[in-house]
Design a protein around this motif. Structure first.
Motif, mmCIF file in Angstrom:
data_model
loop_
_atom_site.group_PDB
_atom_site.id
_atom_site.type_symbol
_atom_site.label_atom_id
_atom_site.label_comp_id
_atom_site.label_asym_id
_atom_site.label_seq_id
_atom_site.Cartn_x
_atom_site.Cartn_y
_atom_site.Cartn_z
ATOM 1 N N PRO A 54 0.723 -1.251 -0.163
ATOM 2 C CA PRO A 54 -0.029 -0.062 -0.135
ATOM 3 C C PRO A 54 0.884 1.323 -0.129
ATOM 4 C CG PRO A 54 -0.240 -1.272 2.112
ATOM 5 C CD PRO A 54 0.807 -1.841 1.298
ATOM 6 N N PHE A 55 0.344 2.159 -0.551
ATOM 7 C CA PHE A 55 0.684 3.611 -0.684
ATOM 8 C C PHE A 55 2.089 3.830 -1.649
ATOM 9 C CE2 PHE A 55 -1.073 4.104 3.712
ATOM 10 C CZ PHE A 55 -2.275 4.931 3.367
ATOM 11 N N VAL A 56 2.829 2.657 -1.986
ATOM 12 C CA VAL A 56 3.666 2.645 -2.923
ATOM 13 C C VAL A 56 3.629 3.458 -4.279
ATOM 14 C CG1 VAL A 56 5.422 1.178 -4.445
ATOM 15 C CG2 VAL A 56 4.541 0.464 -2.110
ATOM 16 N N SER A 57 2.345 3.360 -4.925
ATOM 17 C CA SER A 57 1.743 3.860 -5.992
ATOM 18 C C SER A 57 1.711 5.311 -5.810
ATOM 19 C CB SER A 57 0.760 3.233 -6.638
ATOM 20 O OG SER A 57 0.091 3.956 -7.885
ATOM 21 N N GLU A 58 1.140 5.772 -4.861
ATOM 22 C CA GLU A 58 1.048 7.373 -4.435
ATOM 23 C C GLU A 58 2.392 7.886 -4.341
ATOM 24 O OE1 GLU A 58 -3.518 7.489 -2.560
ATOM 25 O OE2 GLU A 58 -1.895 7.320 -1.352
ATOM 26 N N ARG A 59 3.125 7.165 -3.540
ATOM 27 C CA ARG A 59 4.608 7.890 -3.500
ATOM 28 C C ARG A 59 5.446 8.043 -4.576
ATOM 29 N NH1 ARG A 59 4.723 4.626 1.515
ATOM 30 N NH2 ARG A 59 6.061 3.027 0.249
ATOM 31 N N LEU A 60 5.111 6.984 -5.479
ATOM 32 C CA LEU A 60 5.752 7.041 -6.934
ATOM 33 C C LEU A 60 5.368 8.297 -7.816
ATOM 34 C CD1 LEU A 60 6.348 3.443 -7.744
ATOM 35 C CD2 LEU A 60 8.195 4.936 -7.309
ATOM 36 N N ILE A 61 4.064 8.571 -7.809
ATOM 37 C CA ILE A 61 3.523 9.539 -8.400
ATOM 38 C C ILE A 61 3.787 11.015 -7.858
ATOM 39 C CG2 ILE A 61 1.293 10.797 -8.772
ATOM 40 C CD1 ILE A 61 -0.230 7.981 -8.791
ATOM 41 N N ARG A 62 4.159 11.002 -6.584
ATOM 42 C CA ARG A 62 4.815 12.212 -6.058
ATOM 43 C C ARG A 62 6.086 12.189 -6.585
ATOM 44 N NH1 ARG A 62 4.500 14.648 0.079
ATOM 45 N NH2 ARG A 62 5.664 16.485 -0.478
ATOM 46 N N GLU A 63 6.991 11.432 -6.131
ATOM 47 C CA GLU A 63 8.512 11.462 -6.633
ATOM 48 C C GLU A 63 8.536 11.673 -8.275
ATOM 49 O OE1 GLU A 63 12.255 8.565 -7.305
ATOM 50 O OE2 GLU A 63 10.426 7.860 -6.216
ATOM 51 N N ARG A 90 -11.408 8.497 6.890
ATOM 52 C CA ARG A 90 -10.753 9.801 6.946
ATOM 53 C C ARG A 90 -9.283 9.706 7.252
ATOM 54 N NH1 ARG A 90 -11.532 15.209 8.567
ATOM 55 N NH2 ARG A 90 -13.940 14.749 8.321
ATOM 56 N N GLN A 91 -8.841 8.679 8.069
ATOM 57 C CA GLN A 91 -7.482 8.431 7.992
ATOM 58 C C GLN A 91 -6.587 8.128 6.658
ATOM 59 O OE1 GLN A 91 -5.755 5.229 10.788
ATOM 60 N NE2 GLN A 91 -5.462 4.357 8.871
ATOM 61 N N GLN A 92 -7.355 7.475 5.951
ATOM 62 C CA GLN A 92 -6.631 7.176 4.677
ATOM 63 C C GLN A 92 -6.751 8.107 3.697
ATOM 64 O OE1 GLN A 92 -5.330 4.489 6.178
ATOM 65 N NE2 GLN A 92 -5.052 3.805 4.265
ATOM 66 N N ALA A 93 -7.922 8.985 3.805
ATOM 67 C CA ALA A 93 -7.750 10.320 2.870
ATOM 68 C C ALA A 93 -6.745 11.386 3.381
ATOM 69 C CB ALA A 93 -9.101 10.945 3.084
ATOM 70 N N GLU A 94 -6.326 11.255 4.769
ATOM 71 C CA GLU A 94 -5.320 12.399 4.997
ATOM 72 C C GLU A 94 -4.027 11.507 4.726
ATOM 73 O OE1 GLU A 94 -5.877 14.995 6.537
ATOM 74 O OE2 GLU A 94 -7.728 15.245 7.621
ATOM 75 N N LEU A 95 -3.598 10.381 4.655
ATOM 76 C CA LEU A 95 -2.446 9.728 4.358
ATOM 77 C C LEU A 95 -2.333 9.966 2.895
ATOM 78 C CD1 LEU A 95 -2.690 6.716 6.623
ATOM 79 C CD2 LEU A 95 -1.144 8.448 6.637
ATOM 80 N N SER A 96 -3.341 9.746 2.254
ATOM 81 C CA SER A 96 -3.079 10.070 0.552
ATOM 82 C C SER A 96 -2.854 11.401 0.402
ATOM 83 C CB SER A 96 -4.610 9.572 0.028
ATOM 84 O OG SER A 96 -4.836 8.112 -0.042
ATOM 85 N N LEU A 97 -3.453 12.432 0.957
ATOM 86 C CA LEU A 97 -3.008 13.781 0.877
ATOM 87 C C LEU A 97 -1.701 13.903 0.937
ATOM 88 C CD1 LEU A 97 -5.980 15.638 2.376
ATOM 89 C CD2 LEU A 97 -5.219 15.920 0.221
ATOM 90 N N ARG A 98 -0.994 13.425 1.972
ATOM 91 C CA ARG A 98 0.315 13.646 2.346
ATOM 92 C C ARG A 98 1.299 12.715 1.581
ATOM 93 N NH1 ARG A 98 1.735 11.047 8.307
ATOM 94 N NH2 ARG A 98 -0.070 12.333 8.731
ATOM 95 N N HIS A 99 0.900 11.531 0.981
ATOM 96 C CA HIS A 99 1.771 10.832 0.300
ATOM 97 C C HIS A 99 1.917 11.458 -1.150
ATOM 98 C CE1 HIS A 99 1.163 7.542 3.116
ATOM 99 N NE2 HIS A 99 2.388 7.762 3.374
#
Length: 290
Positions: free
Chosen positions: A72-81, A116-125
């Protein structure tokens, strides 16, 4: 409409305005396959994943779909990078409500505090102040739908989400969801070889709701040597996958295919499908071949 630039073939797919105010080129990119096997962990070649994302945008893709559960969250972090700071016309859509316990393990969790927790984490990632399209990844049968979507509405009112979508729903569930929130998109399994969600697509088209088909390139027996997809592809000098995507784009003006891949060559091939135009006869023949 301006002619698509030859170096940005995705523009040939035309545009659709999510929620009536957020235009995207209809042929997008799905970022699920950027992770490791089983949609779990880091990719084997992170540098290639970054190149894939950057190349997709170079080719005119303005709509990228991901989820917190991819990795989890790997894809989102790669998009940001790869892409942050984001171009003004780039829309990043993500999803929440599916938790992971290991490779290939997917479990819906729709508790409001979890969403809510996951949406907040997605915003950050993702490095965003607001998510343009946040989708409920799966409806959790253990939690009232009003509680699940109600939390997303609260996040919308707080300015953390712009638009709300749902995934893998029936027409009845979509109608129920629209009583709770303004639903601008639905993401269901749909492709030329599997059109079981036809009724959902027809409803979405009537209501001008974006229909995002996941697993859009499944071709099955249609692509066998000498088969209808293979024959049509040869006539166009294209691949069966490109014909399958061209068929989807032709099928409905609300269709937003998001083919995914972990290789630059495949991104280039998929995006070129936007320039393939099917005749009425070809479109009908492919539809009847299933």
């Amino acid at each position: 409409m301006n002619a698509p630039h030859p170096s940005r073939p995705a523009e040939a797919s035309g545009t659709f305005a999510l929620g009536g105010d957020l235009p995207v080129n209809r042929l997008g990119y799905g970022a699920m396959q950027l992770t490791g096997p089983g949609i779990w962990g880091e990719p084997k070649d992170p540098a290639e994943a970054v190149r894939v994302l950057r190349r997709a945008v170079e080719l005119g893709v303005t709509f990228i779909d991901t989820a917190d559960s991819y990795g989890p969250f790997v894809s989102e972090r790669l998009i940001r990078e790869a892409l942050h700071p984001y171009a003004d016309d780039l829309v990043i859509a993500t999803k929440g409500g599916y938790t992971r316990c290991g490779p290939g393990d997917w479990r819906p969790v729709g508790r409001p505090e979890y969403l809510r927790q996951q949406a907040e984490l997605s915003l950050r990632h993702l490095g965003l102040e607001r998510i343009d399209l946040y989708q409920l990844h799966r409806i959790d049968a253990q939690v009232p739908l009003a509680d699940q979507l109600g939390e997303l509405v609260l996040l919308q009112q707080e300015g953390k989400i712009r638009h709300i979508g749902v995934s893998e729903v029936t027409v009845q569930q979509l109608k129920e969801a629209r009583k709770i929130a303004d639903i601008v998109s639905v993401q269901n399994l749909y492709n030329l070889a599997n059109r079981r969600a036809e009724d959902v697509l027809e409803y979405a088209e009537r209501e001008n709701i974006a229909f995002i088909p996941w697993f859009p390139i499944a071709t099955g027996e249609l692509a066998r040597p000498g088969g209808p997809l293979d024959a049509a592809a040869k006539e166009h000098g294209a691949s069966p996958s490109q014909l399958a995507l061209a068929w989807l784009l032709r099928r409905s003006p609300v269709m937003l295919p998001i083919p995914g891949t972990s290789r630059v060559a495949h991104v280039e091939e998929n995006t070129a499908a936007a320039a393939v135009t099917l005749t009425d006869e070809e479109f009908a023949a492919l539809a009847k071949a299933v």
